[in-house]
Structures are given as structure tokens and as C-alpha cells.
Design a protein around this motif. Structure first.
Motif, PDB file in Angstrom:
ATOM      1  N   VAL A  57       0.872  -1.171   0.000  1.00  0.00           N
ATOM      2  CA  VAL A  57       0.000   0.000   0.000  1.00  0.00           C
ATOM      3  C   VAL A  57       0.908   1.218   0.000  1.00  0.00           C
ATOM      4  CG1 VAL A  57      -1.850   1.238   1.173  1.00  0.00           C
ATOM      5  CG2 VAL A  57      -1.773  -1.267   1.263  1.00  0.00           C
ATOM      6  N   ARG A  58       0.995   1.885  -1.145  1.00  0.00           N
ATOM      7  CA  ARG A  58       1.922   2.999  -1.323  1.00  0.00           C
ATOM      8  C   ARG A  58       1.550   4.182  -0.420  1.00  0.00           C
ATOM      9  NH1 ARG A  58       0.734   4.004  -7.307  1.00  0.00           N
ATOM     10  NH2 ARG A  58      -1.243   3.071  -6.630  1.00  0.00           N
ATOM     11  N   PRO A  59       2.466   5.121  -0.219  1.00  0.00           N
ATOM     12  CA  PRO A  59       2.174   6.272   0.638  1.00  0.00           C
ATOM     13  C   PRO A  59       0.915   7.021   0.209  1.00  0.00           C
ATOM     14  CG  PRO A  59       4.517   6.170   0.211  1.00  0.00           C
ATOM     15  CD  PRO A  59       3.881   5.105  -0.648  1.00  0.00           C
ATOM     16  N   HIS A  60       0.096   7.349   1.211  1.00  0.00           N
ATOM     17  CA  HIS A  60      -1.157   8.071   0.984  1.00  0.00           C
ATOM     18  C   HIS A  60      -1.471   8.893   2.230  1.00  0.00           C
ATOM     19  CE1 HIS A  60      -2.165   4.241   2.888  1.00  0.00           C
ATOM     20  NE2 HIS A  60      -3.202   4.856   3.431  1.00  0.00           N
ATOM     21  N   HIS A  78       4.858  -0.716   8.784  1.00  0.00           N
ATOM     22  CA  HIS A  78       4.253   0.614   8.760  1.00  0.00           C
ATOM     23  C   HIS A  78       5.355   1.658   8.751  1.00  0.00           C
ATOM     24  CE1 HIS A  78       1.652   4.018  10.111  1.00  0.00           C
ATOM     25  NE2 HIS A  78       2.761   4.374  10.734  1.00  0.00           N
ATOM     26  N   ARG A  79       5.284   2.584   7.793  1.00  0.00           N
ATOM     27  CA  ARG A  79       6.135   3.771   7.777  1.00  0.00           C
ATOM     28  C   ARG A  79       5.227   4.990   7.662  1.00  0.00           C
ATOM     29  NH1 ARG A  79      11.735   3.188   6.143  1.00  0.00           N
ATOM     30  NH2 ARG A  79      12.247   1.035   5.563  1.00  0.00           N
ATOM     31  N   ASP A  80       5.630   6.094   8.281  1.00  0.00           N
ATOM     32  CA  ASP A  80       4.835   7.309   8.142  1.00  0.00           C
ATOM     33  C   ASP A  80       5.732   8.540   8.099  1.00  0.00           C
ATOM     34  OD1 ASP A  80       5.322   8.227  10.839  1.00  0.00           O
ATOM     35  OD2 ASP A  80       3.758   6.872  11.553  1.00  0.00           O
ATOM     36  N   SER A  81       5.097   9.674   7.852  1.00  0.00           N
ATOM     37  CA  SER A  81       5.829  10.921   7.655  1.00  0.00           C
ATOM     38  C   SER A  81       6.399  11.482   8.948  1.00  0.00           C
ATOM     39  CB  SER A  81       4.928  11.959   6.976  1.00  0.00           C
ATOM     40  OG  SER A  81       3.677  12.087   7.642  1.00  0.00           O
ATOM     41  N   LEU A  82       6.107  10.867  10.090  1.00  0.00           N
ATOM     42  CA  LEU A  82       6.749  11.230  11.350  1.00  0.00           C
ATOM     43  C   LEU A  82       8.105  10.550  11.498  1.00  0.00           C
ATOM     44  CD1 LEU A  82       3.667  10.897  13.740  1.00  0.00           C
ATOM     45  CD2 LEU A  82       4.574  12.997  12.725  1.00  0.00           C
ATOM     46  N   GLY A  83       8.399   9.623  10.593  1.00  0.00           N
ATOM     47  CA  GLY A  83       9.634   8.855  10.691  1.00  0.00           C
ATOM     48  C   GLY A  83       9.446   7.494  11.324  1.00  0.00           C
ATOM     49  N   ILE A 102      -1.111  13.516   7.876  1.00  0.00           N
ATOM     50  CA  ILE A 102      -0.039  12.523   7.963  1.00  0.00           C
ATOM     51  C   ILE A 102      -0.061  11.713   6.675  1.00  0.00           C
ATOM     52  CG2 ILE A 102      -1.330  10.596   8.993  1.00  0.00           C
ATOM     53  CD1 ILE A 102       1.059  10.254  10.963  1.00  0.00           C
ATOM     54  N   VAL A 103       1.072  11.130   6.337  1.00  0.00           N
ATOM     55  CA  VAL A 103       1.189  10.246   5.175  1.00  0.00           C
ATOM     56  C   VAL A 103       1.805   8.944   5.665  1.00  0.00           C
ATOM     57  CG1 VAL A 103       2.192   9.945   2.876  1.00  0.00           C
ATOM     58  CG2 VAL A 103       1.510  12.231   3.657  1.00  0.00           C
ATOM     59  N   HIS A 104       1.288   7.801   5.188  1.00  0.00           N
ATOM     60  CA  HIS A 104       1.875   6.526   5.598  1.00  0.00           C
ATOM     61  C   HIS A 104       1.797   5.503   4.476  1.00  0.00           C
ATOM     62  CE1 HIS A 104      -1.758   3.903   6.926  1.00  0.00           C
ATOM     63  NE2 HIS A 104      -2.242   4.906   6.251  1.00  0.00           N
ATOM     64  N   SER A 105       2.588   4.461   4.619  1.00  0.00           N
ATOM     65  CA  SER A 105       2.541   3.311   3.712  1.00  0.00           C
ATOM     66  C   SER A 105       2.502   2.050   4.551  1.00  0.00           C
ATOM     67  CB  SER A 105       3.764   3.297   2.789  1.00  0.00           C
ATOM     68  OG  SER A 105       4.968   3.153   3.530  1.00  0.00           O
ATOM     69  N   GLU A 106       1.979   0.992   3.945  1.00  0.00           N
ATOM     70  CA  GLU A 106       1.897  -0.313   4.603  1.00  0.00           C
ATOM     71  C   GLU A 106       2.351  -1.365   3.605  1.00  0.00           C
ATOM     72  OE1 GLU A 106      -1.898  -0.142   7.521  1.00  0.00           O
ATOM     73  OE2 GLU A 106      -2.290   0.525   5.474  1.00  0.00           O
ATOM     74  N   ARG A 107       3.364  -2.126   3.993  1.00  0.00           N
ATOM     75  CA  ARG A 107       3.937  -3.118   3.082  1.00  0.00           C
ATOM     76  C   ARG A 107       4.294  -4.385   3.852  1.00  0.00           C
ATOM     77  NH1 ARG A 107       5.524  -0.476  -1.793  1.00  0.00           N
ATOM     78  NH2 ARG A 107       5.731   1.800  -1.621  1.00  0.00           N
ATOM     79  N   SER A 108       4.183  -5.519   3.191  1.00  0.00           N
ATOM     80  CA  SER A 108       4.636  -6.769   3.804  1.00  0.00           C
ATOM     81  C   SER A 108       6.142  -6.700   4.038  1.00  0.00           C
ATOM     82  CB  SER A 108       4.327  -7.957   2.880  1.00  0.00           C
ATOM     83  OG  SER A 108       2.944  -8.104   2.674  1.00  0.00           O
ATOM     84  N   PRO A 109       6.613  -7.083   5.219  1.00  0.00           N
ATOM     85  CA  PRO A 109       8.058  -7.072   5.473  1.00  0.00           C
ATOM     86  C   PRO A 109       8.802  -7.993   4.507  1.00  0.00           C
ATOM     87  CG  PRO A 109       6.817  -7.329   7.517  1.00  0.00           C
ATOM     88  CD  PRO A 109       5.838  -7.487   6.404  1.00  0.00           C
ATOM     89  N   PRO A 278       3.821  16.062   3.863  1.00  0.00           N
ATOM     90  CA  PRO A 278       5.186  15.568   4.097  1.00  0.00           C
ATOM     91  C   PRO A 278       5.390  14.191   3.473  1.00  0.00           C
ATOM     92  CG  PRO A 278       3.863  15.364   6.091  1.00  0.00           C
ATOM     93  CD  PRO A 278       3.034  16.143   5.114  1.00  0.00           C
ATOM     94  N   VAL A 279       6.646  13.847   3.207  1.00  0.00           N
ATOM     95  CA  VAL A 279       6.961  12.549   2.629  1.00  0.00           C
ATOM     96  C   VAL A 279       7.209  11.537   3.738  1.00  0.00           C
ATOM     97  CG1 VAL A 279       7.922  13.585   0.541  1.00  0.00           C
ATOM     98  CG2 VAL A 279       9.436  13.051   2.480  1.00  0.00           C
ATOM     99  N   VAL A 280       7.240  10.266   3.340  1.00  0.00           N
ATOM    100  CA  VAL A 280       7.523   9.168   4.264  1.00  0.00           C
ATOM    101  C   VAL A 280       9.004   8.813   4.133  1.00  0.00           C
ATOM    102  CG1 VAL A 280       7.011   6.767   4.854  1.00  0.00           C
ATOM    103  CG2 VAL A 280       5.171   8.284   4.062  1.00  0.00           C
ATOM    104  N   PRO A 281       9.815   9.078   5.152  1.00  0.00           N
ATOM    105  CA  PRO A 281      11.240   8.729   5.058  1.00  0.00           C
ATOM    106  C   PRO A 281      11.426   7.236   4.776  1.00  0.00           C
ATOM    107  CG  PRO A 281      10.847  10.151   6.947  1.00  0.00           C
ATOM    108  CD  PRO A 281       9.493   9.755   6.421  1.00  0.00           C
TER     109      PRO A 281
END
Length: 300
Positions: A57-60, A78-83, A102-109, A278-281
Motif C-alpha cells: 500500500v503505497r504512501p497516501h 508501517h512507515r509514516d511521515s513522522l519517521g 499525515i502520510v503513511h505506507s503499509e507493506r509486507s516485510p 510531508p513525505v515518508v522517510p
């Protein structure tokens, strides 16, 4: 007690196949928009993806809500724009507060992809209450061992948010909220108290009944206010209990944006299209674009 005495509405899911696994969505629904602060309720899977594949799930973006992720099986990064960069596993809870954006992405490890990742769980959105919609974004991970579990007579109930059965979860709440994962062994039962303004039961799997009224999986049963009842299973079941304070102010939902203000949603749409969020680092390259020519939907 009849079905009409107990159940105000039965919400059937809209089911979608997303990249080889099914998502059953019961909120938002044309017949009911919120149950307490809950305004989005998705059951993901259960699914077993092919070896080498995964969920991406790409950043949104989000505004004016909090997302709650809870897994039964599998893992999700889980990654988000807070780092934030964290992997959630079964029994833990991720609470992401969007606030003013906020912006976040969700991906299988990566470590679960070679064998083909499993995925099963519930994702919900909670509306932020009046006066707190534009708070600062935040992220909170509560480990499975930190959430209280009530075990009694074949029942094991994990309290994800709020206070139930005399115990309180440490998870942050912004409005009165109850949320629990209930596992019932064969021939067991659990009381469903009447204190919350609004409550709903979602049968994930198995067989269950409420005061003798049979329930079906993948339905969200909105209970009548003020009615205490007993949830029973003859063969074993898993169910979610969700609800809390009733909201007096309507919420508007469009795509990933929630707000009491249509104008705020339009501004968020403009800002995402202009790449002002903001972007997701660590996940800066991809993003999900705004859907084409949608309508803003108002949920009273």
C-alpha cells in the motif's frame, strides 16, 4: 428477546478482491455511517499470498482521523511521515493519529515475502472529536503483552481500546471508545454490557448468537442502546466488539480524508495533488494519486 429488541441494524459488507485477497467493508455504509467514533471497518483476508509476493500500500494521506490496525495473522510494516518504521504482528495495535495531516505506507516485510505472507486482521478509522480534529499527528504502537486479556470459562477477550469487563487498555483514546477481540471456545459465553452510547458486534468467523439470535460472519450488528446481552458460541467463534460515544456533528468522508468540514477536505485534496504533504522517510518515491473525479460523500 427478539432480534428487533436487540439489533438496530445489520450491515452487510461490500467485498472487494485486492491483489489476491478479499477485504470486507461494513463501514461506512449507506444505512449507517458511524458506531461511536468508528466510521470505517474493514476485515482483511484471511489470505495466503504466493511466494515472493506481498502487500504494498503505497504512501497516501489522512486528515482528522485516527487509524487502528489489528492483526490476527501475518505481519505488516508501517512507515509514516513522522519517521515511524515498525512492524505490527498479531495481538498488538497500531494507532496512527492523522490530525492536521499525515502520510503513511503499509507493506509486507521483506522477511516474510519469500515464503508467501499470510494476512488476516481488522483495520478501522476513528473520527477525532470536535475541537480535536486538527491536533498534531502522532503514532502509537502497543505490544500484545501490554493489552489486557480477560480469560474466563472458555472466553479470551483482548481489550484493544477503552475499558471493558473491569480492565482498561493503555491505548490512547480521543473520545469514549470500546474495542475488543473476543475468542469464544465451544459452549462458552461473554456478557456484552450496555454502558457505551453505541455498540456493534462483528462476527469474524465461527458460530455465535446474541441472546439466542444467530449471527453470521462478515456482518456488523449494530445493537440497540441500553440493552445488555450475552454473546454465546456452541462451536467456537471470534468476534469484535466496537463502539463508544455518539457523535453529534456529522463527518464527511472522501477517499482517505475525514472531517466535519467539506472545505477542509477540499483543501486536503488540493494539498495532496500539489505534493504539499510531508513525505515518508524511506518510502519517498511512490505515492497513491487522487482518484479521478470523485464526489464528496456526507455521512450524517
Amino acid at each position: 428477546m427478539t432480534r428487533e429488541d436487540l439489533i438496530e441494524l445489520t450491515l452487510l459488507p461490500a467485498t472487494h478482491d485486492i491483489g489476491g485477497f478479499k477485504v470486507h467493508r461494513t463501514l461506512p455504509h449507506r444505512e449507517r455511517t458511524m458506531v461511536g467514533p468508528f466510521l470505517f471497518f474493514d476485515q482483511m483476508g484471511p489470505a495466503q499470498l504466493p511466494p515472493g509476493q506481498g502487500i504494498d500500500v503505497r504512501p497516501h494521506p489522512h486528515i482528522n482521523l485516527a487509524t487502528v490496525t489489528y492483526l490476527f495473522e501475518g505481519a505488516m510494516g508501517h512507515r509514516d511521515s513522522l519517521g515511524t518504521d515498525i512492524t505490527i504482528r498479531p495481538g498488538a495495535v497500531n494507532l496512527m493519529t492523522a490530525g492536521h495531516g499525515i502520510v503513511h505506507s503499509e507493506r509486507s516485510p521483506e522477511d516474510v515475502r519469500p515464503g508467501g505472507p499470510a494476512l488476516s486482521g481488522i483495520q478501522t478509522w476513528l473520527a477525532l472529536p470536535d475541537g480535536r480534529e486538527e491536533i498534531d499527528p502522532a503514532f502509537e504502537h502497543v505490544a500484545a503483552g501490554e493489552l489486557p486479556v480477560i480469560s474466563d470459562g472458555g472466553v479470551s477477550a483482548r481489550i484493544i481500546m477503552g475499558s471493558l469487563w473491569g480492565r482498561t487498555a493503555p491505548t490512547t483514546t480521543y473520545a469514549g471508545t470500546i474495542y475488543a477481540d473476543i475468542m469464544l471456545a465451544a459452549n462458552s459465553s461473554v456478557p456484552i454490557d450496555a454502558e457505551a452510547d453505541e455498540r456493534a458486534i462483528y462476527l469474524v468467523e465461527g458460530d455465535a448468537s446474541l441472546e439466542g439470535v444467530p449471527l453470521e460472519p462478515q456482518r456488523l450488528y449494530v445493537l440497540r442502546p441500553g440493552i445488555a446481552a450475552t454473546l454465546r458460541s456452541s462451536g467456537g467463534a471470534r468476534a469484535m466488539l466496537a463502539g463508544g460515544d455518539a457523535f453529534a456533528t456529522p463527518r464527511h468522508v472522501w477517499w482517505n480524508f475525514v472531517s466535519s468540514s467539506r472545505e477542509r477536505i477540499q483543501e486536503a485534496k488540493r494539498a495532496w495533488m500539489a505534493r504539499e504533504f510531508p513525505v515518508v522517510p524511506g518510502d519517498e518515491v511512490e505515492w497513491i494519486p487522487i482518484p479521478g473525479q470523485p464526489k464528496t460523500v456526507s455521512y450524517p
